[in-house]
Write an enzyme that holds these catalytic residues in place. Structure first.
Site, PDB file in Angstrom:
ATOM      1  N   GLY A 227      28.126  23.040  -6.240  1.00  0.00           N
ATOM      2  CA  GLY A 227      29.450  22.878  -6.833  1.00  0.00           C
ATOM      3  C   GLY A 227      30.525  22.942  -5.766  1.00  0.00           C
ATOM      4  N   SER A 228      31.704  23.339  -6.175  1.00  0.00           N
ATOM      5  CA  SER A 228      32.846  23.273  -5.261  1.00  0.00           C
ATOM      6  C   SER A 228      32.843  24.462  -4.282  1.00  0.00           C
ATOM      7  CB  SER A 228      34.145  23.274  -6.065  1.00  0.00           C
ATOM      8  OG  SER A 228      34.207  24.444  -6.835  1.00  0.00           O
ATOM      9  N   GLU A 247      25.218  24.613  -2.132  1.00  0.00           N
ATOM     10  CA  GLU A 247      25.357  23.188  -1.801  1.00  0.00           C
ATOM     11  C   GLU A 247      26.756  22.799  -2.240  1.00  0.00           C
ATOM     12  OE1 GLU A 247      23.048  21.388  -0.297  1.00  0.00           O
ATOM     13  OE2 GLU A 247      21.423  22.838  -0.368  1.00  0.00           O
ATOM     14  N   LEU A 248      27.670  22.670  -1.274  1.00  0.00           N
ATOM     15  CA  LEU A 248      29.091  22.534  -1.632  1.00  0.00           C
ATOM     16  C   LEU A 248      29.625  21.145  -1.270  1.00  0.00           C
ATOM     17  CD1 LEU A 248      30.122  26.106  -0.413  1.00  0.00           C
ATOM     18  CD2 LEU A 248      29.203  25.433  -2.629  1.00  0.00           C
ATOM     19  N   CYS A 281      29.022  14.407  -3.628  1.00  0.00           N
ATOM     20  CA  CYS A 281      29.372  15.353  -2.553  1.00  0.00           C
ATOM     21  C   CYS A 281      29.363  14.687  -1.179  1.00  0.00           C
ATOM     22  CB  CYS A 281      28.432  16.544  -2.581  1.00  0.00           C
ATOM     23  SG  CYS A 281      26.736  16.045  -2.790  1.00  0.00           S
ATOM     24  N   GLU A 375      38.551  17.554  -0.050  1.00  0.00           N
ATOM     25  CA  GLU A 375      37.540  16.731  -0.728  1.00  0.00           C
ATOM     26  C   GLU A 375      38.239  15.974  -1.851  1.00  0.00           C
ATOM     27  OE1 GLU A 375      34.496  18.728  -3.051  1.00  0.00           O
ATOM     28  OE2 GLU A 375      33.098  17.149  -2.506  1.00  0.00           O
TER      29      GLU A 375
HETATM   30  P1  NAP Z   1      32.559  23.502  -9.881  1.00  0.00           P
HETATM   31  O1  NAP Z   1      33.822  23.447 -10.616  1.00  0.00           O
HETATM   32  O2  NAP Z   1      32.445  24.382  -8.697  1.00  0.00           O
HETATM   33  O3  NAP Z   1      31.433  23.909 -10.948  1.00  0.00           O
HETATM   34  C1  NAP Z   1      30.075  24.000 -10.607  1.00  0.00           C
HETATM   35  C2  NAP Z   1      29.395  24.977 -11.543  1.00  0.00           C
HETATM   36  O4  NAP Z   1      29.893  26.298 -11.301  1.00  0.00           O
HETATM   37  C3  NAP Z   1      29.658  24.695 -13.014  1.00  0.00           C
HETATM   38  O5  NAP Z   1      28.499  24.955 -13.758  1.00  0.00           O
HETATM   39  C4  NAP Z   1      30.758  25.687 -13.329  1.00  0.00           C
HETATM   40  O6  NAP Z   1      30.855  26.004 -14.695  1.00  0.00           O
HETATM   41  C5  NAP Z   1      30.298  26.882 -12.530  1.00  0.00           C
HETATM   42  N1  NAP Z   1      31.339  27.891 -12.277  1.00  0.00           N
HETATM   43  C6  NAP Z   1      32.675  27.754 -12.328  1.00  0.00           C
HETATM   44  N2  NAP Z   1      33.281  28.932 -12.030  1.00  0.00           N
HETATM   45  C7  NAP Z   1      32.299  29.826 -11.775  1.00  0.00           C
HETATM   46  C8  NAP Z   1      32.280  31.200 -11.400  1.00  0.00           C
HETATM   47  N3  NAP Z   1      33.407  31.885 -11.217  1.00  0.00           N
HETATM   48  N4  NAP Z   1      31.090  31.810 -11.204  1.00  0.00           N
HETATM   49  C9  NAP Z   1      29.948  31.125 -11.354  1.00  0.00           C
HETATM   50  N5  NAP Z   1      29.888  29.809 -11.731  1.00  0.00           N
HETATM   51  C10 NAP Z   1      31.051  29.166 -11.932  1.00  0.00           C
HETATM   52  O7  NAP Z   1      32.097  22.049  -9.390  1.00  0.00           O
HETATM   53  P2  NAP Z   1      32.086  20.672 -10.189  1.00  0.00           P
HETATM   54  O8  NAP Z   1      33.495  20.220 -10.367  1.00  0.00           O
HETATM   55  O9  NAP Z   1      31.205  20.751 -11.390  1.00  0.00           O
HETATM   56  O10 NAP Z   1      31.341  19.744  -9.131  1.00  0.00           O
HETATM   57  C11 NAP Z   1      31.985  19.150  -8.079  1.00  0.00           C
HETATM   58  C12 NAP Z   1      31.747  19.871  -6.775  1.00  0.00           C
HETATM   59  O11 NAP Z   1      30.362  20.003  -6.536  1.00  0.00           O
HETATM   60  C13 NAP Z   1      32.285  19.098  -5.583  1.00  0.00           C
HETATM   61  O12 NAP Z   1      32.914  19.986  -4.695  1.00  0.00           O
HETATM   62  C14 NAP Z   1      31.035  18.503  -4.957  1.00  0.00           C
HETATM   63  O13 NAP Z   1      31.133  18.177  -3.619  1.00  0.00           O
HETATM   64  C15 NAP Z   1      30.057  19.586  -5.199  1.00  0.00           C
HETATM   65  N6  NAP Z   1      28.693  19.059  -5.100  1.00  0.00           N
HETATM   66  C16 NAP Z   1      27.919  19.390  -4.012  1.00  0.00           C
HETATM   67  C17 NAP Z   1      26.645  18.856  -3.894  1.00  0.00           C
HETATM   68  C18 NAP Z   1      25.748  19.216  -2.749  1.00  0.00           C
HETATM   69  O14 NAP Z   1      24.531  19.056  -2.874  1.00  0.00           O
HETATM   70  N7  NAP Z   1      26.258  19.684  -1.623  1.00  0.00           N
HETATM   71  C19 NAP Z   1      26.155  17.998  -4.869  1.00  0.00           C
HETATM   72  C20 NAP Z   1      26.987  17.681  -5.941  1.00  0.00           C
HETATM   73  C21 NAP Z   1      28.242  18.232  -6.058  1.00  0.00           C
HETATM   74  P3  NAP Z   1      31.971  25.271 -15.619  1.00  0.00           P
HETATM   75  O15 NAP Z   1      31.615  23.829 -15.638  1.00  0.00           O
HETATM   76  O16 NAP Z   1      31.801  25.942 -16.911  1.00  0.00           O
HETATM   77  O17 NAP Z   1      33.305  25.533 -14.971  1.00  0.00           O
END
Ligand code: NAP
Length: 473
Positions: A227-228, A247-248, A281, A375
Site C-alpha cells: 500500500g501507500s 511493498e510501497l 506502484c 507518487e
Molecule cells: P493504502 O491507502 O495505503 O491502503 C492499503 C491498505 O492498507 C488498505 O487495505 C487499507 O485499508 C489499509 N490501511 C489503511 N490505513 C491503515 C492503517 N492505519 N493500518 C493498517 N492498515 C491500513 O493504499 P491504496 O490506496 O489501497 O494503494 C495504493 C498504494 O499502494 C500506492 O502507494 C501504491 O504504490 C502502493 N502499491 C505498492 C505495490 C508494491 O508492490 N510495491 C503494489 C501495489 C500498490 P482501507 O482500504 O480500508 O483504507
C-alpha cells in the site's frame, strides 16, 4: 449483493454494513460488512488455533490445494475479471491480464511449497565444532496478517495468500475497502478446493480499525503489507518485533538514450504510463529522453496516447477508465495545475471526460512539482530532456522512492553502469520500469519498502530458520 465476513470457515454477519460504489458509474454495487474489534480478534484467534492443522499438512498436499485453486480460477477467469472491473474500475482487458497473472502466482506458490528446505552446516570448520552435525530447517512463521491495496485486488492478495499457504501458515486478510468482493470470491474458491477451516480468514472494514488491530495483536507473527508509504511507515512504527514486509509506492522513471528504436519503445512507454489509469506502484511516471531525440519522442508519444480508448471499464475495448475515487481525480487535476503554474506544458490530456482523467503527458516539469517528486498514481507522465545518461540517473535517484527503473540504450557500457548506479530494487535494461512477472524478486529501497515478494522470496520471508546441532562426540 451482500457479503459477510469469512472467519473460521464460516460466513459471519456483522452488525454494520457499508455500501460499496462503482468507481466508474458511482452506483451502489454491494453491501460490505464492517468487522468489529471483537470480530477481528475472533478471526485472529481462528487463524492462531489453526496453526497446528496447517503444520500437519504435508508439502505435497499444500501444493495440491494451490494447484486446484489455480485450476478453479482458470475456469472462472471471466467472472473473476468482471469482479475486478466492477469494484476497481479496471478496464476489462487489463483485469483479464490480472486474473491470468493471479493464476500463475498460485501455480508458482504450489511449486514453491515443494522446495522449502534448509542446508547442512560444516560444523567442524570451527575448532569447537568438531564432532557435531548441524543443519537448518525452515518452519512456518505462524499467523500472517495480510493487508492489501485496491489496484491489483486479486494478484496482490495472491502474493500473500499463495506463499503463506505454501509455507504452512495461517492468514488473516484485510483487503482494501474499495476492493473486497474479489477477496471474498477467493474465499469461496478456497472453500471449494478444501482448504481447512480457519486457515484463511477475511475481515473487511476501515484500515485504521481492522488493520490496526492486526498490527497490534501479539498472536500475529508477521504483517505483510502492500500500500501507500504513509500507511506502511505507520505500520512499521507500531509493529514492534513482529516481522514486517512493506511493498510501497514509487515515482518510477525510465531513461531513453539516443540511437534507440522509438517505434518499439513508445507503445511500451504509453502502456507503462497509463495502464490501469497509472494506478500501478511501478507505473511509468517520469521519462528522461536524450535531447537529440526529445522532439521526435514527444511527438510520437502524443500520437500514440491519442489512440487510447477511454470509458466504461466493463466494455472490452476500453484502455483507460476512471480513477478509484473522485478525491483522486480532484487531486490529480490540482497537481497538473500546479505543474503548469511552475512552468510545465501539457502535451496531451490534462482534462476530464466524465469522471475519467484523460491520459496526460506533461513536458519540462520541475523536479519539485508534485507530479515529479511524489507518487502521482494517476494517468499522468512527465517527459523531460537530458543532456547525458548520468543526468538522467541523477534525476531518477533524486527521489524518496526506489522500486524499479528502466533504461533504453544500445550501448552495453551505458547499460552496465546504469544497472550499477540506479538506486532501486530492480533495473530493467531495454524495458519500462513497469515490467513485472510474478516469480521475480520484487520490492524497493528507500520509501518504496523493505522485504521482497515473488514466490520464492515471499516464502523465505514467511518462514523462520531453525538450527539443529547433533553432538556426536
Ligand atoms: P493504502 O491507502 O495505503 O491502503 C492499503 C491498505 O492498507 C488498505 O487495505 C487499507 O485499508 C489499509 N490501511 C489503511 N490505513 C491503515 C492503517 N492505519 N493500518 C493498517 N492498515 C491500513 O493504499 P491504496 O490506496 O489501497 O494503494 C495504493 C498504494 O499502494 C500506492 O502507494 C501504491 O504504490 C502502493 N502499491 C505498492 C505495490 C508494491 O508492490 N510495491 C503494489 C501495489 C500498490 P482501507 O482500504 O480500508 O483504507
Amino acid at each position: 449483493m451482500k457479503k459477510h465476513l469469512f472467519i473460521a470457515g464460516e460466513w459471519v454477519e456483522s452488525s454494520q454494513y457499508e455500501d460499496l460504489f462503482s468507481p466508474f458509474t458511482r452506483e451502489k454495487i454491494a453491501e460490505i460488512p464492517q468487522a468489529s474489534i471483537e470480530q477481528v480478534d475472533y478471526a485472529i484467534k481462528a487463524a492462531y488455533e489453526s496453526r497446528a492443522i496447517m503444520t500437519s499438512i504435508p508439502a505435497y498436499q499444500r501444493a495440491e490445494i494451490l494447484e486446484n485453486l489455480a485450476r478453479l480460477l482458470k475456469e472462472k477467469e471471466q467472472q473473476a475479471a468482471e469482479i475486478i472491473a466492477l469494484e476497481a474500475g479496471k478496464p476489462l482487458k487489463t483485469a483479464i491480464g490480472e486474473v491470468r497473472r493471479t493464476i500463475e502466482t498460485y501455480k508458482f506458490a504450489a511449486e514453491e511449497a515443494k522446495r522449502i528446505h534448509g542446508e547442512t552446516i560444516p560444523m567442524d570448520a570451527a575448532i569447537g565444532g568438531v564432532g557435531r552435525v548441524g543443519y537448518t530447517m525452515r518452519e512456518p512463521i505462524g499467523v500472517v496478517g495480510a493487508i492489501t491495496p485496491f489496484n491489483f485486488p486479486m494478484n496482490l492478495v495472491a502474493h500473500k495468500v499463495g506463499p503463506a499457504i505454501a509455507a504452512g501458515n495461517t492468514i488473516v486478510l484485510k483487503p482494501a475497502s474499495q476492493t473486497p468482493i474479489s477477496a471474498y470470491f477467493l474465499a469461496e474458491l478456497l472453500e471449494e478446493v478444501g482448504l481447512p477451516k480457519g486457515v484463511l480468514n477475511i475481515v473487511t472494514g476501515s484500515g485504521r480499525v481492522v488493520g490496526d488491530r492486526l498490527v497490534s495483536s501479539d498472536k500475529v507473527s508477521m504483517i505483510t503489507f502492500t500500500g501507500s508509504p504513509a500507511v506502511g511507515i505507520g505500520i512499521r512504527n507500531k509493529a514492534g518485533l513482529k516481522k514486517v514486509t512493506l511493498e510501497l509506492g514509487s515515482n518510477a522513471g525510465v531513461i531513453i538514450d539516443k540511437g534507440v528504436n522509438l517505434e518499439k519503445i513508445i507503445p511500451r512507454c504509453v502502456t507503462g504510463a497509463f495502464s490501469n489509469q497509472g494506478q500501478v506502484c511501478i507505473s511509468l511516471q517520469r521519462i528522461y529522453v536524450h535531447k537529440d531525440i526529445y522532439g521526435e519522442f514527444t511527438e510520437k508519444f502524443v500520437e500514440e496516447t491519442k489512440k487510447l480508448v477511454c470509458g466504461d471499464p466493463l466494455s472490452p475495448n476500453t484502455d483507460i477508465s476512471s480513477l478509484i475515487s473522485p478525491k483522486d481525480l480532484e487531486r490529480s487535476l490540482h497537481w497538473i495545475e500546479e505543474a503548469i503554474s511552475e512552468g510545465a506544458k501539457v502535451a496531451v490530456g490534462g482534462t476530464t471526460a466524465g469522471n475519467v482523467l484523460l491520459p496526460t503527458a506533461i513536458l519540462e516539469a520541475k523536479s519539485y512539482s508534485k507530479i515529479s517528486c511524489q507518487e502521482v498514481f494517476a494517468p499522468i507522465v512527465l517527459i523531460n530532456p537530458i543532456s547525458s545518461i548520468e543526468e538522467g540517473i541523477g534525476y531518477i535517484n533524486d527521489s524518496r522512492y526506489g522500486l524499479q527503473a528502466g533504461i533504453y540504450t544500445n550501448d552495453v557500457q551505458t547499460a552496465l553502469s546504469s544497472a550499477k548506479n540506479l538506486h532501486v530494487g530492480g533495473v530493467m535494461i531495454n524495458d519500462i520500469p513497469t515490467f513485472r512477472v510474478d516469480q521475480m524478486p520484487y520490492g524497493g529501497v528507500k520509501e518504496s519498502g523493505t522485504g521482497r515478494e515473488g514466490l520464492k522470496y515471499a516464502v523465505e520471508e514467511m518462514t523462520e530458520m531453525k538450527l539443529v546441532v547433533w553432538n556426536q562426540a
